[in-house]
Write an enzyme that holds these catalytic residues in place. Sequence first.
Site, mmCIF file in Angstrom:
data_model
loop_
_atom_site.group_PDB
_atom_site.id
_atom_site.type_symbol
_atom_site.label_atom_id
_atom_site.label_comp_id
_atom_site.label_asym_id
_atom_site.label_seq_id
_atom_site.Cartn_x
_atom_site.Cartn_y
_atom_site.Cartn_z
ATOM 1 C CD GLU A 1 11.095 2.492 1.572
ATOM 2 O OE1 GLU A 1 11.224 2.606 0.328
ATOM 3 O OE2 GLU A 1 10.154 1.874 1.966
ATOM 4 C CG ASN B 1 -1.752 -0.986 -0.605
ATOM 5 O OD1 ASN B 1 -2.270 -1.982 -0.667
ATOM 6 N ND2 ASN B 1 -0.845 -0.345 -0.453
ATOM 7 C CB CYS C 1 0.896 2.467 -2.210
ATOM 8 S SG CYS C 1 0.242 2.767 -0.512
ATOM 9 C CG HIS C 2 5.666 3.948 1.205
ATOM 10 N ND1 HIS C 2 5.478 2.621 1.483
ATOM 11 C CD2 HIS C 2 7.250 3.931 1.330
ATOM 12 C CE1 HIS C 2 6.246 2.014 1.886
ATOM 13 N NE2 HIS C 2 7.432 2.654 1.295
ATOM 14 C CE1 TYR D 1 -0.198 7.652 -7.245
ATOM 15 C CE2 TYR D 1 1.012 9.865 -7.618
ATOM 16 C CZ TYR D 1 0.213 8.867 -6.784
ATOM 17 O OH TYR D 1 -0.033 9.185 -5.477
#
Lengths: 202, 167
Positions: free
Chosen positions: A200, A165, A173-174, A142
Amino acid sequence: MTTQLPAELGASLDPAGPGTLERLHARLAAAAAEQHLLDVAYRTVDSPIGPLLLAATERGLVRVAFALEDHDAVLQALADRLGPRVLENPSRLDAAARQLDEYFAGSRHSFDVPLDFSLSRGFRLSVLEHLPQIPYGSTESYAQVALAAGSPKAVRAVGSACATNPLPVVVPCHRVVRSDGSFGGYLGGPDAKRTLLALEAA
Amino acid sequence: MGKPPFEKVVAAHGAVVLRVCRAVLGAHDAEDAWSETFLSALKAYPELPDDANLQAWLVTIAHRKAIDVLRIRQRQAVPLDELPARESPLGNPGDGHPEVLDAVGQLPPKQRQAVAYHYLAGLPYKEISTLLGVTPEAARRAGADGVKALRAVLTETGSPASKGALP
């Protein structure tokens, strides 16, 4: 004095054949889109993190919503913010749906559809505009995002920007996690965030 | 919270409007009238007062669209009061009882409209009288006469739709 039509008579006038109303609905949605009458078109898609609501204006994809957010409530909020002429119209969202399929299959690492950020403004918008620059498969804290968005001290504000979001998954945002490496919160629930990061990392 | 998404309006009232269009126009023209009704409604929806009666509003639009269709038919030299029964929708499974639709189609237009708006859409006769440009008493009579005629036709033909339900 008769106050009701004989039930059988009413039933006999019921819409013809199964699928008639569905066909008429599709025809209506297509004509409405063609005549630029829709404030918002939407559809839902299945995904490994549950059904996702996709909504678009004529400018682009404006909202992705998890089942956890209650799709009906999200559609009502969109009607309040963007206009009540809201219809299910899958064709406007074909490209987004296809790219999400590819993303969840692991074959797509970034999204290439027009986005409409009209639900976000100010610092939150700056944060959202930065997020796609975090590469697929990596994360930022963050604090790093606060720095990148131009307000190093606004760490908490980054948290609320991510938590609100309107375009999760597509605007990643993940990929924003706590400085200690733990996941942090997620609109779609912690399991959804874990699933996306694992996908990912694969 | 403002108006519900238009999708909800279609979901809640689509079937009733189609039933009304079928009763007033017959199966053949009903679908076009339905489409034009909802497209017009969609255009006007943002300006509709939040507390409007949606079903009455939609039926009013459907009525106007149906009048357009009836006018075109009239111009095609078919006297309005002697509309022939329309063809049954052919071989369409799940189409209910085509003879009922035909029976409705044989009613004079005002009776047909009064039956559709009152019995299918639940509109009070006072509103129907405004739509049809007649007195409330005449609207009520048209509805009652229409239903009486339908019962007679259905009893006569021994339609399955009439069995058991009639006094």
